[in-house]
Design a protein around this motif. Structure first.
Motif, mmCIF file in Angstrom:
data_model
loop_
_atom_site.group_PDB
_atom_site.id
_atom_site.type_symbol
_atom_site.label_atom_id
_atom_site.label_comp_id
_atom_site.label_asym_id
_atom_site.label_seq_id
_atom_site.Cartn_x
_atom_site.Cartn_y
_atom_site.Cartn_z
ATOM 1 N N UNK A 67 1.044 -1.381 0.203
ATOM 2 C CA UNK A 67 -0.210 -0.364 0.432
ATOM 3 C C UNK A 67 0.812 0.825 0.138
ATOM 4 N N UNK A 68 0.628 1.600 -0.728
ATOM 5 C CA UNK A 68 1.548 3.420 -1.028
ATOM 6 C C UNK A 68 1.695 4.405 0.335
ATOM 7 N N UNK A 69 0.368 4.667 0.884
ATOM 8 C CA UNK A 69 0.318 5.340 1.926
ATOM 9 C C UNK A 69 1.086 4.881 2.866
ATOM 10 N N UNK A 70 1.495 3.161 3.603
ATOM 11 C CA UNK A 70 2.136 2.595 4.525
ATOM 12 C C UNK A 70 3.149 3.217 4.134
ATOM 13 N N UNK A 71 3.585 2.801 2.862
ATOM 14 C CA UNK A 71 5.133 2.597 2.271
ATOM 15 C C UNK A 71 6.015 4.398 3.013
ATOM 16 N N UNK A 72 4.462 5.411 2.162
ATOM 17 C CA UNK A 72 5.266 6.225 2.411
ATOM 18 C C UNK A 72 5.497 6.627 4.327
ATOM 19 N N UNK A 73 4.441 5.381 5.328
ATOM 20 C CA UNK A 73 4.612 5.961 6.556
ATOM 21 C C UNK A 73 5.379 5.329 6.872
ATOM 22 N N UNK A 74 6.076 4.756 6.230
ATOM 23 C CA UNK A 74 7.525 3.702 6.721
ATOM 24 C C UNK A 74 8.547 4.495 6.527
ATOM 25 N N UNK A 75 8.572 5.319 5.744
ATOM 26 C CA UNK A 75 9.649 7.125 4.559
ATOM 27 C C UNK A 75 9.703 7.337 6.011
ATOM 28 N N UNK A 76 8.600 7.819 6.815
ATOM 29 C CA UNK A 76 8.497 9.649 7.762
ATOM 30 C C UNK A 76 9.090 8.280 8.503
ATOM 31 N N UNK A 77 8.304 7.477 8.958
ATOM 32 C CA UNK A 77 8.654 6.699 10.594
ATOM 33 C C UNK A 77 9.881 6.606 11.488
ATOM 34 N N UNK A 78 11.154 6.662 10.176
ATOM 35 C CA UNK A 78 12.455 5.376 9.552
ATOM 36 C C UNK A 78 13.435 6.978 10.206
ATOM 37 N N UNK A 79 12.744 7.902 9.601
ATOM 38 C CA UNK A 79 12.945 9.155 9.774
ATOM 39 C C UNK A 79 12.865 10.014 11.610
ATOM 40 N N UNK A 80 11.373 9.674 11.678
ATOM 41 C CA UNK A 80 11.304 10.364 12.751
ATOM 42 C C UNK A 80 12.130 9.600 14.132
#
Length: 223
Positions: free
Chosen positions: A100-113
């Motif tokens: 799911x594209x939105x989950x991939x984006x959340x994962x990217x943000x979460x790695x930084x956060x």
């Protein structure tokens, strides 16, 4: 905001670990005779809100018991989870079974956060004292989560530091993976994550916490 979130999490984590130790100490004493109550119920101690503490609850958690007996397949060390996160980000995907594209984006943000939280958090003297007391040494902590989980961003870096300080083993297991561990750790009947499980060295569950600090939980329920 990051500092405030860390403070709430530490307060909740400190209270949770204290409750676990009370339950452990109580279980070491003989339970009083009570013929009108099922003995299995005498063994259980539950707390209000987002925390559940148990003295002996393995018999109610068949998936967990089988997973532990099999050597905890799929469990990752904190370092292995970091590597998995980096790989998911690199390939624009996530930890779940369906893309799911939105989950991939959340994962990217979460790695930084997650990195930001780890750098910002400063352990209080009170928490350090509890962890240095030896009460948690030898325990086995498991966090059930997924790469896209926003609440895990705040708690995982802290739990990891607490485990290192306490001499506890910490692992991460995916809540959407196999076996279906989260089914044994529901929150009010729901599959909310993250869930932080504290067990002893033999896999007996001592308590669970999650998915967010009590103050935050009340705010969510109020709105």
């Amino acid at each position: 905001l990051v500092l405030a979130a860390c403070l709430l999490l530490e307060q909740d984590g400190h209270a949770f670990l204290n409750r676990v130790q009370v339950a452990v100490a109580t279980s070491a004493r003989p339970a009083p005779a009570c013929p009108q109550v099922d003995p299995a119920q005498q063994l259980r101690v539950r707390a209000e809100g987002n925390v559940a503490v148990f003295r002996d609850d393995v018999q109610d958690r068949p998936t967990w018991a089988a997973w532990w007996k099999e050597g905890r397949p799929g469990a990752m060390t904190a370092e292995a989870y970091d590597s998995a996160m980096a790989e998911w980000v690199e390939h624009s995907t996530h930890s779940g079974p369906e893309h799911k594209e939105k989950y991939a984006e959340y994962t990217r943000l979460n790695a930084t956060r997650t990195r930001r939280v780890a750098k910002t958090y400063r352990m209080s003297d009170e928490m350090a004292s509890l962890l240095d007391s030896g009460q948690c040494t030898g325990q086995h902590w498991v966090v059930l989560t997924e790469s896209w989980c926003g609440d895990a961003v705040q708690c995982l870096p802290l739990i990891r530091q607490w485990a290192d300080r306490a001499g506890a083993t910490m692992e991460v297991a995916l809540s959407d993976g196999e076996p279906d561990l989260i089914a044994d750790f529901l929150t009010n009947g729901g599959r909310s994550i993250p869930v932080w499980i504290v067990a002893d060295a033999e896999g007996r569950v001592l308590g669970q916490w999650g998915p967010r600090p009590e103050t935050a939980r009340r705010m969510v329920l109020a709105h």
